[in-house]
Design a protein around this motif. Structure first.
Motif, PDB file in Angstrom:
ATOM      1  N   ILE A  76       0.843  -1.204   0.000  1.00 17.78           N
ATOM      2  CA  ILE A  76       0.000   0.000   0.000  1.00 17.78           C
ATOM      3  C   ILE A  76       0.874   1.248   0.000  1.00 17.78           C
ATOM      4  O   ILE A  76       0.611   2.218  -0.726  1.00 17.78           O
ATOM      5  CB  ILE A  76      -0.945   0.001   1.221  1.00 17.78           C
ATOM      6  CG1 ILE A  76      -2.002  -1.109   1.066  1.00 17.78           C
ATOM      7  CG2 ILE A  76      -1.630   1.362   1.369  1.00 17.78           C
ATOM      8  CD1 ILE A  76      -2.856  -1.313   2.302  1.00 17.78           C
ATOM      9  N   VAL A  77       1.931   1.218   0.812  1.00 13.95           N
ATOM     10  CA  VAL A  77       2.865   2.353   0.848  1.00 13.95           C
ATOM     11  C   VAL A  77       3.490   2.574  -0.525  1.00 13.95           C
ATOM     12  O   VAL A  77       3.612   3.710  -0.996  1.00 13.95           O
ATOM     13  CB  VAL A  77       3.964   2.113   1.911  1.00 13.95           C
ATOM     14  CG1 VAL A  77       5.064   3.158   1.788  1.00 13.95           C
ATOM     15  CG2 VAL A  77       3.361   2.142   3.309  1.00 13.95           C
ATOM     16  N   ILE A  80       1.067   4.253  -2.799  1.00 14.77           N
ATOM     17  CA  ILE A  80       0.964   5.683  -2.499  1.00 14.77           C
ATOM     18  C   ILE A  80       2.109   6.437  -3.171  1.00 14.77           C
ATOM     19  O   ILE A  80       1.922   7.510  -3.761  1.00 14.77           O
ATOM     20  CB  ILE A  80       0.965   5.919  -0.972  1.00 14.77           C
ATOM     21  CG1 ILE A  80      -0.324   5.354  -0.352  1.00 14.77           C
ATOM     22  CG2 ILE A  80       1.102   7.410  -0.654  1.00 14.77           C
ATOM     23  CD1 ILE A  80      -0.324   5.365   1.165  1.00 14.77           C
ATOM     24  N   LYS A  81       3.305   5.863  -3.096  1.00 16.24           N
ATOM     25  CA  LYS A  81       4.461   6.484  -3.752  1.00 16.24           C
ATOM     26  C   LYS A  81       4.254   6.558  -5.261  1.00 16.24           C
ATOM     27  O   LYS A  81       4.588   7.549  -5.907  1.00 16.24           O
ATOM     28  CB  LYS A  81       5.733   5.691  -3.444  1.00 16.24           C
ATOM     29  CG  LYS A  81       6.194   5.764  -1.993  1.00 16.24           C
ATOM     30  CD  LYS A  81       7.459   4.936  -1.796  1.00 16.24           C
ATOM     31  CE  LYS A  81       7.933   4.975  -0.359  1.00 16.24           C
ATOM     32  NZ  LYS A  81       9.145   4.130  -0.155  1.00 16.24           N
ATOM     33  N   GLN A  82       3.682   5.490  -5.816  1.00 17.09           N
ATOM     34  CA  GLN A  82       3.445   5.452  -7.262  1.00 17.09           C
ATOM     35  C   GLN A  82       2.452   6.534  -7.676  1.00 17.09           C
ATOM     36  O   GLN A  82       2.610   7.176  -8.720  1.00 17.09           O
ATOM     37  CB  GLN A  82       2.911   4.069  -7.674  1.00 17.09           C
ATOM     38  CG  GLN A  82       3.900   2.927  -7.493  1.00 17.09           C
ATOM     39  CD  GLN A  82       4.860   2.806  -8.654  1.00 17.09           C
ATOM     40  OE1 GLN A  82       5.081   3.762  -9.392  1.00 17.09           O
ATOM     41  NE2 GLN A  82       5.438   1.632  -8.823  1.00 17.09           N
ATOM     42  N   VAL A  83       1.403   6.712  -6.862  1.00 13.06           N
ATOM     43  CA  VAL A  83       0.417   7.756  -7.155  1.00 13.06           C
ATOM     44  C   VAL A  83       1.096   9.120  -7.180  1.00 13.06           C
ATOM     45  O   VAL A  83       0.888   9.932  -8.100  1.00 13.06           O
ATOM     46  CB  VAL A  83      -0.727   7.741  -6.106  1.00 13.06           C
ATOM     47  CG1 VAL A  83      -1.625   8.970  -6.288  1.00 13.06           C
ATOM     48  CG2 VAL A  83      -1.542   6.464  -6.222  1.00 13.06           C
ATOM     49  N   GLY A 141       4.530  -8.735  -4.721  1.00  9.48           N
ATOM     50  CA  GLY A 141       4.768  -7.323  -5.009  1.00  9.48           C
ATOM     51  C   GLY A 141       6.216  -6.993  -5.286  1.00  9.48           C
ATOM     52  O   GLY A 141       6.593  -5.816  -5.354  1.00  9.48           O
ATOM     53  N   ALA A 142       7.063  -8.021  -5.470  1.00 13.65           N
ATOM     54  CA  ALA A 142       8.478  -7.781  -5.750  1.00 13.65           C
ATOM     55  C   ALA A 142       8.688  -7.262  -7.169  1.00 13.65           C
ATOM     56  O   ALA A 142       9.693  -6.606  -7.453  1.00 13.65           O
ATOM     57  CB  ALA A 142       9.290  -9.058  -5.541  1.00 13.65           C
ATOM     58  N   GLY A 277      -5.000  -4.811  -7.013  1.00 13.38           N
ATOM     59  CA  GLY A 277      -4.850  -3.660  -6.121  1.00 13.38           C
ATOM     60  C   GLY A 277      -3.635  -2.803  -6.428  1.00 13.38           C
ATOM     61  O   GLY A 277      -3.461  -1.745  -5.829  1.00 13.38           O
ATOM     62  N   THR A 278      -2.791  -3.262  -7.368  1.00 11.77           N
ATOM     63  CA  THR A 278      -1.618  -2.483  -7.737  1.00 11.77           C
ATOM     64  C   THR A 278      -2.031  -1.193  -8.454  1.00 11.77           C
ATOM     65  O   THR A 278      -2.916  -1.211  -9.306  1.00 11.77           O
ATOM     66  CB  THR A 278      -0.699  -3.301  -8.669  1.00 11.77           C
ATOM     67  OG1 THR A 278      -0.262  -4.474  -7.987  1.00 11.77           O
ATOM     68  CG2 THR A 278       0.518  -2.481  -9.101  1.00 11.77           C
TER      69      THR A 278
END
Length: 324
Positions: A76-77, A80-83, A141-142, A277-278
């Motif tokens: 999730i973090v 957020i960075k990607q957004v 998520g890697a 969710g990505t």
């Protein structure tokens, strides 16, 4: 509880409980990681890792659940960075892809070349492995995307998008008895030693199913994960080869004869998988479309809104996939 502590337990668990290796990968100190893990365990009141002296020996039952939740928080973090990055600089970032040798060697080069020319400031990372390893990397998520023919369906958290269909060819030396056969049969193939893919790689299951369905027992004498290795051993006379059609190059492999085998085996479908969710950045959508032009941003977004595999299957049920 600190985000750093959650990252430490996640990374240690995914470095086979090797704190030293974890410290090297995170560019920090081993004592610092050990201290932060202890502080987290003291705060939670449970042990995440069981120990023998100073060594971590296993993940505790409580630790398994805690690490799983930590992974969800870290993803999730990252989203957020990607957004934030998408809105601050949509042309800059990173993209990681896990795939097999066949995809990396024969399907992806023109896609990668095109992508890099469009997004020179995006750092592109490619990881290779077995289909299961590839799927695990995407599920954890890697990596952002996993591209493979087998293995992805074992992970329920992955949204799998069909890219293209492909089949196989039989490769033999020019002086082989099968070199001039115009309509090869499974019986013809079964009469000779076979060199082909390791089970679980590059549609190998379709090959085995075909022989089994016809009551034939193929003499597989050598297996490899790499089509180039298979061709090498065919050249050495070890047997006839069965490889993906895309892996035969008429110029580079001019010393070999490729016989069409699409009538012998059911076609396979290469998929691209991404963890549900990505947050997909603009250039990620474009990468998918470069690899599979029918997978437009609108289609991919709709796929992510589907709740299960049955709904995904329905979405693509009428899709005519390209053949390579």
């Amino acid at each position: 509880m600190k985000l750093q502590q959650l990252r430490y337990i996640w990374e240690v668990a995914h470095h086979e409980l090797n704190v030293s290796a974890t410290a090297q990968s995170l560019y920090t100190s081993q004592p610092g990681i050990s201290k932060q893990i202890r502080l987290l365990e003291d705060e939670l009141g449970v042990e995440v890792f069981a120990r023998s002296g100073k060594h971590l020996t296993r993940v505790t039952p409580a630790g398994e659940t805690i690490i799983e939740k930590a992974g969800e928080i870290l993803r999730i973090v990252e989203s957020i960075k990607q957004v934030a990055q998408e809105f601050s600089n949509e042309q800059k970032g990173s993209l990681s892809v896990a795939t097999t040798h066949t995809q990396a060697r024969y399907a992806l080069p023109p896609v990668i070349e095109n992508f890099i020319s469009r997004y020179p400031d995006v750092s592109l990372h490619m990881h290779q492995g077995t289909p299961i390893q590839i799927a695990e990397m995407a599920a954890d998520g890697a990596v952002d995307f996993a591209i493979a023919t087998e293995g992805l369906e074992l992970f329920g958290d992955l949204v799998m998008l069909p890219c293209y269909k492909w089949n196989r060819c039989i490769i033999v030396s020019k002086d082989h008895p099968l070199a001039n056969v115009t309509n090869i049969s499974l019986e013809d193939v079964a009469n000779y030693p076979i060199v082909t893919y390791v089970f679980g790689f590059t549609g190998r299951s379709k090959l085995d199913e075909a022989f089994m369905h016809h009551g034939l027992a193929p003499k597989v004498v050598f297996t490899a994960t790499d089509a180039d290795v298979i061709k090498t051993y065919v050249r050495l006379g070890l047997g006839i080869g069965i490889i993906a059609q895309m892996a035969y190059d008429a110029e580079l492999d001019s010393d070999l004869v490729a016989l069409d085998a699409s009538h012998l085996f059911e076609s396979s479908t290469t998929m691209i998988g991404c963890r549900r969710g990505t947050f997909l950045r603009g250039y990620m959508f474009e990468f998918v479309e470069l690899f599979a032009p029918h997978l437009t941003k609108e289609i991919v977004e709709e796929a992510f809104e589907r709740h299960n595999r049955a709904e995904l299957t329905q979405l693509f049920s009428d899709l005519e996939l390209p053949v390579r």
